[in-house]
Design an enzyme around this catalytic site. Structure first.
Site, PDB file in Angstrom:
ATOM      1  N   SER A 151     -52.402 -18.874  35.937  1.00 14.22           N
ATOM      2  CA  SER A 151     -52.852 -17.490  35.820  1.00 14.22           C
ATOM      3  C   SER A 151     -53.844 -17.071  36.891  1.00 14.22           C
ATOM      4  CB  SER A 151     -53.482 -17.256  34.437  1.00 14.22           C
ATOM      5  OG  SER A 151     -54.780 -17.798  34.366  1.00 14.22           O
ATOM      6  N   LYS A 189     -61.319 -17.510  34.072  1.00 18.99           N
ATOM      7  CA  LYS A 189     -60.893 -16.136  34.320  1.00 18.99           C
ATOM      8  C   LYS A 189     -61.968 -15.366  35.067  1.00 18.99           C
ATOM      9  CE  LYS A 189     -56.917 -16.058  32.074  1.00 18.99           C
ATOM     10  NZ  LYS A 189     -56.801 -17.523  32.001  1.00 18.99           N
TER      11      LYS A 189
END
Length: 231
Positions: A151, A189
């Protein structure tokens, strides 16, 4: 230039260590500075670490070291910008201990895997150690995690990479962080604040941002470097 509270805390820690040989507890620091909560002390300590005045010593309780006092400070470094962080990358396998002078590398704990995708497990205990160049680190306590998932590929972070994290509980908007979600899942993230919410954003269009309330997200540290090993 330190704020008044940063200066007060630094001098309090310095005097306590000089008197007793042990750094004060967070409760003692909170009371000494007349703060309402220990979170304010965490923020002050992180700021002092980033400015090179304090160092947290790993694997020891109440382990703070005063690196320098304000009158010993050198010219301040330029203020950090708000640009997205570009990790330093070192390619290769773990170097032999004799390949570099001891003061050029630091042995860091590898604490397990971190998800760059769907959150997996919380940060584990040490399972390995790896040599990391001092030039990548700077002040503060650091640890290493192995990336699992894709991701963050558009930020140059690939499945199997080792990310170097500076431990801390605060982050600027847009920085890549290790976030503990709901106290049990850890993920890598980019952090964005959106009004009263926090978004954990992937760097891959196949993943939607996760929008959470501030009490559901705990920052564990910020990305400072990346090691890509040969396979």
């Amino acid at each position: 230039m330190l704020t008044r509270k940063q200066h007060e805390l630094l001098m309090f820690i310095h005097e306590r260590i000089k008197e007793s040989g042990v750094s004060p507890s967070f409760d003692e620091m909170k009371d000494a500075l007349d703060l309402a909560s220990k979170s304010g002390i965490h923020r002050l300590i992180t700021a002092l670490e980033e400015r090179g005045f304090l160092r947290r010593l790993p694997h020891r309780a109440r382990a703070l070291e005063v690196v320098k006092l304000p009158e010993q400070a050198t010219t301040s470094a330029p203020a950090r910008g708000r640009q997205p962080f570009t990790p330093q990358v070192i390619e290769g396998s773990r170097p032999p201990a004799e390949s570099s002078p001891a003061n050029d590398v630091r042995e860091l704990s590898v604490l397990g895997r971190i998800a760059a995708g769907t959150p997996i497990e919380a940060i584990q205990h040490e399972r390995d150690r790896i040599s990391v160049p001092e030039s990548m680190l700077g002040s503060g306590e650091h640890f290493v995690l192995e990336v699992q998932g894709d991701s963050m590929i558009n930020a140059g972070i690939l499945d199997g990479d080792m990310v170097v994290i500076r431990r801390g509980d605060t982050a600027n908007n847009g920085e890549i962080v290790v976030a503990l979600v709901m106290g049990e899942e850890a993920t890598l993230k980019r952090l964005r604040r959106r009004g009263g919410s926090i978004a954990l954003e992937a760097a891959n269009p196949n993943y939607e941002p996760r929008i959470l309330s501030p009490d559901q997200v705990q920052v564990q540290g910020k990305l400072v470097g990346l090691i890509r090993r040969y396979h």
